[in-house]
Scaffold this motif. Structure first.
Motif, PDB file in Angstrom:
ATOM      1  N   THR A 113       0.845  -1.192   0.000  1.00  0.00           N
ATOM      2  CA  THR A 113       0.000   0.000   0.000  1.00  0.00           C
ATOM      3  C   THR A 113       0.884   1.246   0.000  1.00  0.00           C
ATOM      4  O   THR A 113       1.070   1.908   1.016  1.00  0.00           O
ATOM      5  N   THR A 114       1.436   1.570  -1.142  1.00  0.00           N
ATOM      6  CA  THR A 114       2.291   2.757  -1.245  1.00  0.00           C
ATOM      7  C   THR A 114       1.515   4.000  -1.636  1.00  0.00           C
ATOM      8  O   THR A 114       2.028   5.104  -1.497  1.00  0.00           O
ATOM      9  N   ASP A 115       0.293   3.846  -2.120  1.00  0.00           N
ATOM     10  CA  ASP A 115      -0.525   4.985  -2.529  1.00  0.00           C
ATOM     11  C   ASP A 115      -1.981   4.632  -2.247  1.00  0.00           C
ATOM     12  O   ASP A 115      -2.609   3.866  -2.982  1.00  0.00           O
ATOM     13  N   ALA A 116      -2.519   5.197  -1.171  1.00  0.00           N
ATOM     14  CA  ALA A 116      -3.889   4.868  -0.778  1.00  0.00           C
ATOM     15  C   ALA A 116      -4.903   5.350  -1.803  1.00  0.00           C
ATOM     16  O   ALA A 116      -5.876   4.657  -2.103  1.00  0.00           O
ATOM     17  N   ASP A 117      -4.694   6.547  -2.358  1.00  0.00           N
ATOM     18  CA  ASP A 117      -5.651   7.081  -3.336  1.00  0.00           C
ATOM     19  C   ASP A 117      -5.716   6.207  -4.580  1.00  0.00           C
ATOM     20  O   ASP A 117      -6.799   5.945  -5.121  1.00  0.00           O
ATOM     21  N   ALA A 118      -4.558   5.751  -5.055  1.00  0.00           N
ATOM     22  CA  ALA A 118      -4.537   4.910  -6.253  1.00  0.00           C
ATOM     23  C   ALA A 118      -5.238   3.576  -6.008  1.00  0.00           C
ATOM     24  O   ALA A 118      -5.988   3.089  -6.866  1.00  0.00           O
ATOM     25  N   LYS A 121      -9.019   4.074  -5.970  1.00  0.00           N
ATOM     26  CA  LYS A 121      -9.537   4.225  -7.333  1.00  0.00           C
ATOM     27  C   LYS A 121      -9.550   2.887  -8.068  1.00  0.00           C
ATOM     28  O   LYS A 121     -10.493   2.585  -8.820  1.00  0.00           O
ATOM     29  N   CYS A 152       5.825   4.633   5.700  1.00  0.00           N
ATOM     30  CA  CYS A 152       5.000   5.143   4.610  1.00  0.00           C
ATOM     31  C   CYS A 152       3.898   4.154   4.259  1.00  0.00           C
ATOM     32  O   CYS A 152       2.721   4.526   4.146  1.00  0.00           O
ATOM     33  N   ALA A 153       4.263   2.879   4.066  1.00  0.00           N
ATOM     34  CA  ALA A 153       3.262   1.872   3.721  1.00  0.00           C
ATOM     35  C   ALA A 153       2.250   1.680   4.842  1.00  0.00           C
ATOM     36  O   ALA A 153       1.055   1.501   4.588  1.00  0.00           O
ATOM     37  N   HIS A 156      -0.391   4.537   4.690  1.00  0.00           N
ATOM     38  CA  HIS A 156      -1.384   4.301   3.634  1.00  0.00           C
ATOM     39  C   HIS A 156      -2.290   3.120   3.983  1.00  0.00           C
ATOM     40  O   HIS A 156      -3.480   3.120   3.653  1.00  0.00           O
ATOM     41  N   THR A 159      -4.998   4.255   6.303  1.00  0.00           N
ATOM     42  CA  THR A 159      -5.986   5.059   5.596  1.00  0.00           C
ATOM     43  C   THR A 159      -6.983   4.166   4.852  1.00  0.00           C
ATOM     44  O   THR A 159      -8.205   4.372   4.915  1.00  0.00           O
TER      45      THR A 159
END
Length: 338
Positions: A113-118, A121, A152-153, A156, A159
């Motif tokens: 999970t490096t980018d929660a928004d991605a 989506k 960082c991970a 995310h 979140t």
């Protein structure tokens, strides 16, 4: 693949269709889910089957393929490495036209999970495509995970966990009932109770009416949650078509978190978060967190230890002394902040 000819008769094709279906079902039920290649490797196709894999039976002739391909893909779960792979497979015009309508179990492993928004989506796109376009879908699984020592991970991960936990609570919690209103039924009950007991016991009509009232007072069936679930899905940015399809499919939404000790590093775990939309009785294709750790290690190996652990181990080896001597030999040190 050639069609069978009189010179090339098959004992399998000579059997009745009902018996052939039983043979296909016995041969196609795989103990492990079928995994697909990524689109960068020529086409998005199932990997080349081994000699013991019953998938090779589909390549024997056109008749066997046409009557058994739907059964094969309906009995096996397809596991993809990303949301783009799953969407590319289902939108590929070169695959057999009977494959997509027969899919019943889709699973996607999103990885770190490096980018929660991605990832949010991608989940929305996956649900919109699968729930709305796969008529026989019975289970849709997704998974993402993070290491506890990766700040960082982990951020995310928290979140995403909060977002899907909120969706789980809103979907599975019925709306608050409205306040009871006065109805003719309640007024009828009060009028019956106000009448004398002798008149009720003497009149068979009054006895029948009280018996009918007891039948009417039976508990009402559970309310239909379809409209409420569709509204909740739309509030979480899913398209109206996917929300209505999910509400009409009677799939259950559930989340489950699990963790497994990561080998080689102290106080480090791999946390997995599994989401599921499906009916009861279908086994999970992605497996527990322990299997995710094994797959991760086999794919990328053990990650390096944190810098703090390396720093502590290097203290006895003169690490501080070398750092001080290096700084002392510098004529100028520039520090920039951005």
């Amino acid at each position: 693949m050639a069609s069978p000819t009189p010179e090339m008769s098959s004992r399998l094709l000579d059997l009745p269709p009902e018996v052939r279906n039983l043979i296909y079902k016995f041969a196609f039920e795989q103990p492990k889910p079928m995994r697909l290649r990524c689109p960068s490797q020529r086409r998005l196709r199932p990997s080349r089957p081994s000699k013991e894999d019953a998938r090779g039976l589909l390549d024997s002739c056109r008749m066997v393929r046409s009557e058994a391909i739907t059964l094969y893909y309906s009995l096996n779960a397809l596991v993809f490495r990303s949301e783009s792979d799953a969407l590319a497979f289902m939108s590929d015009s070169d695959i057999h036209p009977l494959i997509r309508p027969s899919l019943t179990h889709i699973a996607v492993d999103f990885g770190d999970t490096t980018d929660a928004d991605a990832i949010l989506k991608d989940h929305i796109s996956l649900v919109d495509c699968c729930v709305g376009s796969l008529p026989r879908l019975r289970a849709l699984e997704t998974r993402f995970y993070a290491r506890t020592l990766d700040a960082c991970a982990s951020s995310h991960f928290r979140t995403l966990a909060m977002a899907f936990d909120g969706l789980d609570v809103d979907l599975n919690t019925p709306p608050s009932p409205r306040s009871p209103r006065s109805s003719p039924r309640h007024s009828r009950q009060s009028s019956v109770s106000s009448s004398g007991s002798s008149s009720r016991s003497s009149s068979p009509l009054s006895t029948c009416s009280s018996y009918c009232w007891e039948l009417e007072a039976a508990p009402a069936p559970a309310p239909d949650m379809s409209a409420y679930q569709a509204e909740v899905f739309e509030q979480y940015c899913f398209t109206p078509s996917a929300a209505v399809a999910f509400a009409g499919s009677k799939l259950k939404f559930s989340v489950a978190a699990s963790s497994e000790q990561y080998p080689g590093v102290k106080r480090d775990k791999l946390i997995c978060y599994n989401l599921r939309m499906g009916v009861d009785g279908i086994a999970n294709a992605l497996g527990p967190a322990k299997d995710a750790v094994k797959q991760r290690i086999s794919r990328i190996g053990l990650l390096p230890r944190p810098l703090s652990d390396m720093y502590d181990d290097a203290i006895d080896g003169g690490f501080h002394r070398r750092v001080r001597s290096t700084i002392a030999s510098c004529a100028r040190i520039d520090v920039g902040v951005s």
